[in-house]
Design an enzyme around this catalytic site. Structure first.
Site, PDB file in Angstrom:
ATOM      1  N   LYS A  59      -5.234  -4.724 -12.867  1.00 18.26           N
ATOM      2  CA  LYS A  59      -4.220  -4.517 -13.910  1.00 18.26           C
ATOM      3  C   LYS A  59      -4.532  -5.264 -15.197  1.00 18.26           C
ATOM      4  O   LYS A  59      -4.068  -4.878 -16.266  1.00 18.26           O
ATOM      5  CB  LYS A  59      -2.831  -4.959 -13.420  1.00 18.26           C
ATOM      6  N   TYR A 272       3.305   3.041   2.952  1.00 20.54           N
ATOM      7  CA  TYR A 272       2.890   2.058   1.938  1.00 20.54           C
ATOM      8  C   TYR A 272       3.145   0.642   2.463  1.00 20.54           C
ATOM      9  O   TYR A 272       4.223   0.354   2.984  1.00 20.54           O
ATOM     10  CB  TYR A 272       3.681   2.278   0.635  1.00 20.54           C
ATOM     11  N   TYR A 298      -3.776  -2.493  -0.466  1.00 16.56           N
ATOM     12  CA  TYR A 298      -4.539  -1.674  -1.417  1.00 16.56           C
ATOM     13  C   TYR A 298      -6.030  -1.596  -1.061  1.00 16.56           C
ATOM     14  O   TYR A 298      -6.522  -0.576  -0.587  1.00 16.56           O
ATOM     15  CB  TYR A 298      -4.375  -2.220  -2.839  1.00 16.56           C
TER      16      TYR A 298
HETATM   17  C1  LIG Z   1      -4.916  -4.604  -5.619  1.00 20.20           C
HETATM   18  C2  LIG Z   1      -4.554  -3.268  -6.169  1.00 20.20           C
HETATM   19  N1  LIG Z   1      -5.439  -2.282  -6.047  1.00 20.20           N
HETATM   20  C3  LIG Z   1      -5.172  -1.040  -6.508  1.00 20.20           C
HETATM   21  C4  LIG Z   1      -3.978  -0.742  -7.104  1.00 20.20           C
HETATM   22  C5  LIG Z   1      -3.739   0.659  -7.537  1.00 20.20           C
HETATM   23  O1  LIG Z   1      -3.999   0.847  -8.904  1.00 20.20           O
HETATM   24  P1  LIG Z   1      -3.151   1.923  -9.661  1.00 20.20           P
HETATM   25  O2  LIG Z   1      -1.719   1.528  -9.501  1.00 20.20           O
HETATM   26  O3  LIG Z   1      -3.626   1.875 -11.060  1.00 20.20           O
HETATM   27  O4  LIG Z   1      -3.408   3.241  -9.015  1.00 20.20           O
HETATM   28  C6  LIG Z   1      -3.013  -1.743  -7.258  1.00 20.20           C
HETATM   29  C7  LIG Z   1      -1.715  -1.442  -7.874  1.00 20.20           C
HETATM   30  O5  LIG Z   1      -0.758  -2.126  -7.781  1.00 20.20           O
HETATM   31  C8  LIG Z   1      -3.312  -3.036  -6.779  1.00 20.20           C
HETATM   32  O6  LIG Z   1      -2.439  -4.044  -6.889  1.00 20.20           O
END
Ligand SMILES: Cc1ncc(COP(=O)(O)O)c(C=O)c1O
Length: 343
Positions: A59, A272, A298
């Site tokens: 981010k 999720y 994630y």
């Molecule tokens: C560690 C991590 N990876 C990937 C993502 C996913 O990215 P995006 O929300 O831009 O799809 C997030 C989103 O919160 C994240 O915190």
């Protein structure tokens, strides 16, 4: 891919100012141990977990561009939100601290059942407090931005100058920012002497994938961007990738094809934030073969998707792939109980 196309894209991107909040370029490293173990293509890793500020993550690259507007318009407060262990809101809180701004966060409860008592207090939840954010507990309704916008209105009424940072920092401008990661992969893979057949990563609020799709269409047109859905909402993720990619392409004055957008379903586990056997296997393999810390929400689900695709034979030995480590390790501590029980 030509050096000309990289220079042209780099020039377009340079029209968008960035604050310099993160350490770029992030490293691109070869994973010999994991590639050897899987016996397929050579896997490289783009270390977006090493963007620096406040424990890093994907981010920050978006925030570097998006928050330029907050500074240019003299805002005094950043307002964003996410679930209790959101990496996104932790990076917003870190950016606010660094920029000398206040930070208010809508903390959503109910998107998932807390997996442990530590979920509420450790990892990102702890860091948000350490970085000085004001937390507002709100129920999860499925509308990701409504509670954040309510806080914005409230602060305005009190005379503050709040700046709205959307859930996941996902927006057209956020995707413009993230397209810089594709440019870096193009430059770095050229320097390292390999051609990436694919860039694979986990996809949630979709801005990361949107940026990669737009950037790759300009800098790596023969490289496939593969987003692994970790939200268990592949259709929503795909639609959002299209929206933000189109907005980013319009801002940059470039184009991409709808066929460039691929969101792979089936690797999100039961829901999720709920890790499954493949998530834990990915964490274990990354830890033991590469000393990499992946989180169970994630990055490990993203790697689990990549491992499954390799095992299905999508790519062969001799090809090169780039996996994006999007960060998220602070959330590991909210899931320590699971790891201890099973390993
Ligand atoms: C560690 C991590 N990876 C990937 C993502 C996913 O990215 P995006 O929300 O831009 O799809 C997030 C989103 O919160 C994240 O915190």
């Amino acid at each position: 891919m030509t050096s000309d196309s990289l220079t042209t894209f780099s020039t377009r991107l340079a029209r968008f100012p960035r604050l310099g909040l993160c350490d770029l370029p992030t490293p691109l490293e070869r994973l010999d141990g994991l590639s050897g173990y899987l016996g397929g293509p050579t896997i490289w890793i783009k270390r977006e977990d090493l963007t620096g500020l406040g424990f890093g993550g994907n981010k920050l690259r978006k925030l570097d561009y998006v928050l330029q507007e907050a500074i240019a318009t003299d805002c005094d407060t950043l307002v964003s939100g996410g679930v209790v262990q959101s990496n996104s809101q932790r990076q917003v809180a870190a950016a606010a601290a660094k920029l000398g701004l206040a930070c208010h966060l809508a903390v959503y409860h109910g998107r998932l059942t807390p997996p442990s008592p530590a979920y509420e207090t450790s990892g990102n939840a702890l860091l948000n407090k350490l970085y000085g954010a004001t937390l507002h507990d709100v129920p999860w309704t499925g509308d990701r931005n409504a509670a954040i916008l309510r806080i914005v209105e409230h602060l305005k009424a009190e005379g503050h100058k709040p700046f709205f940072v959307p859930y996941g920092v996902s927006s057209g401008l956020g995707a413009v920012g993230y397209s810089s990661a594709a440019l870096e992969v193009a430059q770095q893979s050229q320097d390292l002497g390999f051609f990436p057949a694919a860039i694979v990563h986990c996809s949630g609020s979709a801005g990361t994938q949107a940026g990669l799709v737009v950037g790759a269409a300009q800098c790596l047109p023969r490289t496939r961007v593969v987003g692994i859905d970790i939200d268990a909402e592949p259709d929503r993720v795909e639609a959002d990738v299209m929206t933000y990619a189109q907005e980013a392409a319009n801002l940059l004055g470039v184009s991409f094809s709808a066929e460039d957008v691929e969101v792979v379903a089936g690797h999100a586990g039961p829901a999720y934030g709920v890790p499954h056997a493949a998530t834990l296997e990915a964490m274990k393999l990354a830890g033991r073969h590469e000393a990499l810390a992946l989180d169970p929400v994630y990055s490990a689900k993203g790697l689990a998707g990549l491992i499954a695709l390799i095992r299905e034979g999508r790519w062969r030995k001799g090809e090169d792939l780039v996996f994006i480590h999007t960060g998220g390790a602070p959330a590991l501590f909210a899931y320590a109980h699971l790891w201890n029980e099973r390993n």
